[in-house]
Structure formats: structure tokens, C-alpha cells
Design an enzyme around this catalytic site. Structure first.
Site, short mmCIF file in Angstrom:
data_model
loop_
_atom_site.label_atom_id
_atom_site.label_comp_id
_atom_site.label_asym_id
_atom_site.label_seq_id
_atom_site.Cartn_x
_atom_site.Cartn_y
_atom_site.Cartn_z
N SER A 1 0.80 -1.22 0.00
CA SER A 1 0.00 0.00 0.00
C SER A 1 0.84 1.28 0.00
O SER A 1 1.68 1.47 -0.87
CB SER A 1 -0.94 -0.08 1.20
OG SER A 1 -1.79 1.01 1.25
N ASP B 1 -6.43 1.89 -3.03
CA ASP B 1 -7.66 1.64 -2.28
C ASP B 1 -8.01 2.81 -1.37
O ASP B 1 -8.94 2.72 -0.58
CB ASP B 1 -7.63 0.31 -1.51
CG ASP B 1 -6.55 0.26 -0.46
OD1 ASP B 1 -5.75 1.22 -0.35
OD2 ASP B 1 -6.51 -0.75 0.28
N ALA C 1 -11.07 8.44 8.01
CA ALA C 1 -10.65 9.80 7.66
C ALA C 1 -9.53 9.77 6.62
O ALA C 1 -9.40 10.67 5.78
CB ALA C 1 -10.21 10.53 8.92
C1 16G Z 1 -4.31 -0.48 7.54
C2 16G Z 1 -5.79 -0.56 7.28
C3 16G Z 1 -6.38 0.83 7.29
C4 16G Z 1 -6.05 1.55 8.57
C5 16G Z 1 -4.57 1.51 8.84
C6 16G Z 1 -4.30 2.00 10.25
C7 16G Z 1 -6.97 -2.14 5.88
C8 16G Z 1 -7.09 -2.71 4.52
N1 16G Z 1 -6.06 -1.19 6.02
O1 16G Z 1 -3.66 0.16 6.49
O2 16G Z 1 -7.76 0.71 7.14
O3 16G Z 1 -6.48 2.88 8.54
O4 16G Z 1 -4.10 0.18 8.75
O5 16G Z 1 -2.96 1.87 10.54
O6 16G Z 1 -7.66 -2.53 6.80
P1 16G Z 1 -2.44 1.96 12.03
O7 16G Z 1 -3.06 0.85 12.83
O8 16G Z 1 -0.96 1.86 11.90
O9 16G Z 1 -2.86 3.31 12.55
MG MG Z 2 -3.81 1.07 0.41
#
Ligand code: 16G
Ligand code: MG
Length: 548
Positions: A67, A285, A377
Site C-alpha cells: 500500500s 484503495d 478519515a
Molecule cells: C491499515 C488498514 C487501514 C487503517 C490503517 C491503520 C486495511 C485494509 N487497512 O492500512 O484501514 O487505517 O491500517 O494503521 O484494513 P495503524 O493501525 O498503523 O494506525
Molecule cells: Mg492502500
């Protein structure tokens, strides 16, 4: 029930030795420096085959991507048959397989899954694979295919795709020939479906000025380019940051994450007054919009703004169609700006639920509504229509020409929106539809409400697992006493709100703060960050490493 061919497994596993590291299948699958992933992905291949066998040979999707992470990282996540994220209970199996210390342990774990989950190994297994533009992807696909070979799974490699395209194709393959058939299982089928729906939605409306689209030098660039001919002259898009031949540029100073976190335009895009711009992330995405005000201020239209716009539009459309039995709801996370939640609840009068971070939580909650709008967000989100809402929309006839037009729009909207997962292409078309139908500039869209100033900081700690949250991550229950200390500080700030949660993707603790003014917000974020930092050093006996 057959058992695993151990000789075959050992021969394949010898090609993918496990390093000393410990791995975790987190919020978005496994994700880390690509050099560490070979054995993890091989074993995820075994898991994908088991999952398909468990589900009677249904097609399971595998996406190799990291990503918005740096180019040197990569990752893998599995997609369940209807295009949704891998069922939560299987994440622990993914973690266990990836950490098995020997082939013997690997075989034992597979057999324990076979018996506890009643998996029939003689069943067929079908898995499809997609990857983003990272150069490490090719070798990792091979490692994954070796994993599939352990259990004789059939695989189809779709090559380079956006993550949502892989979700879409997975669902198409599993629904083909059924009443729920989702579309042609190919990138082309996806383009045709989205473009046809979009053209219906903007038919007869004055076309907007061109959109400038930052693709983060990732897979969104070639794929959106491929998509443009299908859209014809229904939409003008100028793509920037499309250099996928220089892998090190992926997500560098560009993309949705850069724009959202830094609240600034990406490098490589010259903002001029009133231009409408959008940024994808590295696997397309996520999407955020932005523009520059007359006084040259950068204005962000993030996932919360998209959710507000989409909810407003759908509520109006449902009313105009004369089918307001369909109830719209919105799902957010604690990161949603307080002003957006107020707007949804008090101006649009829609129910709003708050769930923990991560698409799977939002998606799951959104399914409880007739039409569930969900967005993080950070720009991750979509709209899901329940089967009964779709039935109502498709059977309604309307008693006036105006109602018939609204019904036609609702049908096309359910086609333009990717129902499987948040999809930057499809979200872009959703926003462009609404702006075109209303003939709105980004500034008019932005006027729905004014964001409270907010700040996100991260505290690098030695062990983030000591931080435990409840109430959709809005309250800490451990370390004991920290939440009381946070509450005492927040009380002193006008419109103050702050929460602390361990990241699911990085070895840090995140602190979110918002308050009435920019300076109060910054002070609040700094004080809570400092509190976590101090607490971590004194309370746990661990030494903090950094406070960023
Ligand atoms: C991942 C999640 C995303 C979330 C992010 C938070 C999926 C496909 N992707 O990229 O939705 O906002 O993690 O990251 O679920 P963090 O836990 O490091 O704050
Ligand atoms: Mg992504």
C-alpha cells in the site's frame, strides 16, 4: 481426510527458509521489508489453499502489496470469496503458520487446522493472485505459488492490479452464473462496469473542469490510464506522479497518505486556485481530494468529507425516488473529525456508528444498514447496499418522471460503487458523479462543515502491546491510570478530544487530538504525547525511544 505430503512440503519449504523474526498477520495482512517476506508468503500460500478447501474450492484472492508504505516494503493479504477481507479468526492461523520453527511444526499445525476446522484436503483449491508495481512482487508471487503447490491448489496469476480490482475479480469468479453475479472477472470487466454506470450518472449534465490525479507513482497510474478510454469523454483526468519505472519513487512525497498526514499537496503537482485534485495511495484503495482556496490555503477533503458528501447525496436520492423506507447509516472510526460526526448526526440526521480502525471493522458494521456509508478519515471506504435495499431499488418503478430518474441514478450508483472494499477508482467516480450532478466546485462541497483543527503524533515506544483500548479505541484500559490522566488534560481544552491507540501496522503508539483552535490542538497533542512518553518511561519501566 488425506494428510499433507510431507516430502513435497519439505522440498518446497527448503526453498523458503524462515528467518529468526516473529511475524503477525495484522490489520492489513503481513507487511514489512520485502527481504523478510519470502517464507511468510510461502506459508500464506499454504493457508490460502487451506481456506479454499475449507470453503469447498471457492476462489480465494491473494494481493501482494504494501500500500502506502515505502517502496522497499511489501506485504500480503488474503481475500475471502465475496471479495471481503480474510475472516478474522483465520488471522491467528496465518500468524501461527508464519512462525512455525520447523517443517515438522508446520506440518503439525496444518494437521491441527485440518482436524479442528474439519478441512477435507481432497477438496480442490482455487486461488488468484494480484500484485502492485513493487519490483519485489514477482519473486514473492513465486514464493506464494510454491505454498499453493504444497496442497495442489490451482492458481491464476492476474499480474499487476490495484487491490480493489483483485477484490472485485475474486467476487466475480465466485458469483458467476448465480443471481448475485457481480461482473466479468477481469480488469476489463471492471472498467466496463464502472464506466457504464458512471456514464448513466452524468448523462446530460455539464462536464466539470479536468481533475488532477496524483497516483503516488504506483499501480493506480497505469491502471487509471488503462481505464480512461472506457470513460471516453465523460470525465477529464490529468494524471501526475505516474513514474512506475523508478520504483524508489513509489509513495515518495506523494499519495493519499502523504497528503492527509501532512495536510499539504504532493510534490509534482502544482496547485492553483479552485483546481480540483485527488490523490490515490500506492495500491489505489484510498483517495483524498483537495483544492486551494482564493487566499492560497491548502484545503483537504478527506474520507470524512467524502462520507458526508456521499451520505447527503444518497439520502436526497432515496427521497427523490420515493423509497425513503431505505435507511442510510454512516460508519466512522475515532479518527473522524468531530465536526463531521456532528454534521452527519445533526444536519443530515443519519445514525453514525464508531468502530475500531481497519476496513474489516467498518465494512462489517456498514452491512447492518440498508445503505451503509463507511469511510476512514484517511480516505479508505465505500458504500454497501444490503440485498433488500438492492431489491427495493431494482423493483421500484416510480410514479413520476422525477422519481424514475432518481431510481435510475440509485441503480447506477450501486454499480459504480465497489461493494467489496474501499476502492479509489470507484470512490473517485462517486465524488465526480455528485459534483457533476450538483455542478459543485470543491469549495462548495467543503462548505458542508468546517473541520476542527486536528493533529496526529506518534510516540515510539519499546512495547506497544501494553496499550489496551476499549470503546472503539477511544479509551485506554491499560496501562492503568493513563486514561484518567488524559481525561484530566482534555477537560481543559475547548472542544477538546484526544485518544491514544497502539498502531496495527507500525511499532508506535498514535495520539490523536482535536480542539477549537490550531494552537490549542497542537498544545493538546503535545501534552498527551508527552504524557504517553513519560508514562511509558516511568510506568512500565521501559525506556521510550522517540517522540515524533
Ligand atoms: C491499515 C488498514 C487501514 C487503517 C490503517 C491503520 C486495511 C485494509 N487497512 O492500512 O484501514 O487505517 O491500517 O494503521 O484494513 P495503524 O493501525 O498503523 O494506525
Ligand atoms: Mg492502500
Amino acid at each position: 481426510m488425506a494428510s499433507v505430503n510431507v516430502e513435497n512440503l519439505s522440498a518446497l519449504s527448503a526453498k523458503h527458509p524462515k528467518p529468526a523474526n516473529t511475524f503477525t498477520y495484522g490489520t492489513a495482512g503481513f507487511r514489512m521489508n520485502a527481504d523478510l517476506l519470502d517464507s511468510v508468503i510461502f506459508r500464506t500460500g499454504i493457508l490460502a489453499a487451506l481456506r479454499s478447501k475449507k470453503l469447498d474450492g471457492k476462489v480465494i484472492g491473494c494481493m501482494i502489496t504494501a500500500s502506502h508504505n515505502p517502496a522497499a516494503d511489501n506485504g500480503v493479504k488474503l481475500v475471502d470469496p465475496m471479495g471481503e477481507m480474510l475472516e478474522g479468526s483465520w488471522e491467528a492461523h496465518a500468524t501461527a503458520l508464519s512462525n512455525a520453527q520447523s517443517d515438522e511444526q508446520l506440518v503439525d499445525y496444518i494437521h491441527s487446522m485440518v482436524s479442528s476446522l474439519k478441512i477435507d484436503l481432497t477438496k480442490p483449491a482455487n486461488v488468484i493472485i494480484g500484485r502492485d508495481t513493487r519490483p519485489s512482487g514477482v519473486a514473492l508471487v513465486n514464493a506464494f505459488v510454491d505454498g499453493l503447490k504444497v496442497l495442489d491448489a490451482k492458481s491464476t496469476d492476474y499480474g499487476i492490479l490495484t487491490t480493489p480490482q483483485l477484490h472485485y475479480i475474486t467476487r466475480c469468479l465466485n458469483t458467476a452464473g448465480t443471481p448475485e453475479a457481480y461482473g466479468e472477472p477481469s480488469a476489463e470487466g471492471y472498467y466496463k462496469k464502472l464506466a457504464a454506470a458512471f456514464k448513466t450518472l452524468v448523462d446530460g449534465k455539464t462536464k466539470l473542469s479536468p481533475l488532477t490525479l496524483d497516483c503516488a507513482n504506483g499501480v493506480g497510474a497505469p491502471k487509471f490510464q488503462e481505464f480512461l478510454p472506457y470513460l471516453g469523454d465523460s470525465l477529464s483526468v490529468k494524471i501526475v506522479n505516474d513514474d512506475i519505472d523508478n520504483p524508489s519513487k513509489l509513495n515518495l512525497n506523494s499519495g493519499a497518505d502523504y497528503v492527509k498526514t501532512g495536510q499539504r499537496a504532493p510534490v509534482g503537482l502544482k496547485l492553483t486556485s479552485q483546481d480540483r485534485c485527488a490523490s490515490f495511495d500506492g495500491d489505489a484503495d484510498r483517495i483524498v481530494y483537495y483544492y486551494q482556496d482564493e487566499d492560497n490555503t491548502f484545503k483537504l477533503l478527506d474520507g470524512d468529507k467524502i462520507a458526508g458528501l456521499a451520505a447527503m447525496f444518497i439520502i436526497d436520492l432515496v427521497k427523490a425516488a420515493g423509497i425513503d423506507s431505505i435507511k442510510v447509516g454512516v460508519v466512522q472510526t475515532a479518527y473522524a473529525n468531530g465536526a463531521s460526526t456532528q454534521y452527519l448526526r445533526n444536519t443530515l440526521n443519519v445514525p453514525v456508528s464508531c468502530v475500531p480502525t481497519g476496513v474489516k471493522h467498518l465494512h462489517h458494521e456498514a452491512l447492518k444498514y440498508d445503505v451503509g456509508v463507511y469511510f476512514e478519515a484517511n480516505g479508505h471506504g465505500t458504500v454497501v447496499f444490503s440485498p433488500s435495499a438492492l431489491k427495493t431499488i431494482y423493483s421500484a418503478e416510480g410514479s413520476s418522471p422525477a422519481q424514475a430518474v432518481a431510481i435510475r441514478s440509485l441503480r447506477a450508483l450501486s454499480e459504480v460503487i465497489n461493494q467489496t472494499v474501499g476502492d479509489a477508482f470507484s470512490d473517485l467516480l462517486l465524488v465526480e458523479t455528485i459534483l457533476t450532478q450538483r455542478q459543485w466546485s470543491p469549495k462548495v462541497w467543503d462548505q458542508a462543515y468546517t473541520d476542527l483543527p486536528n493533529r496526529l503524533v506518534k510516540v515510539v515506544v519499546q512495547d506497544r502491546s501494553i496499550f489496551k483500548t476499549v470503546d472503539a479505541e477511544r479509551k485506554l484500559v491499560e496501562p492503568a491510570g493513563l486514561q484518567d490522566a488524559i481525561d484530566a488534560i482534555v477537560l481543559k481544552f475547548r472542544d477538546g478530544r484526544s485518544f491514544v491507540r497502539p498502531s496495527g501496522t507500525e511499532d508506535v503508539v498514535r495520539v490523536y487530538a482535536e480542539a477549537a483552535t490550531r494552537s490549542e490542538t497542537d498544545e493538546l497533542a503535545h501534552r498527551i504525547g508527552g504524557l504517553v512518553f513519560d508514562f511509558n518511561s516511568q510506568g512500565s519501566g521501559l525506556r521510550p525511544r522517540e517522540f515524533i
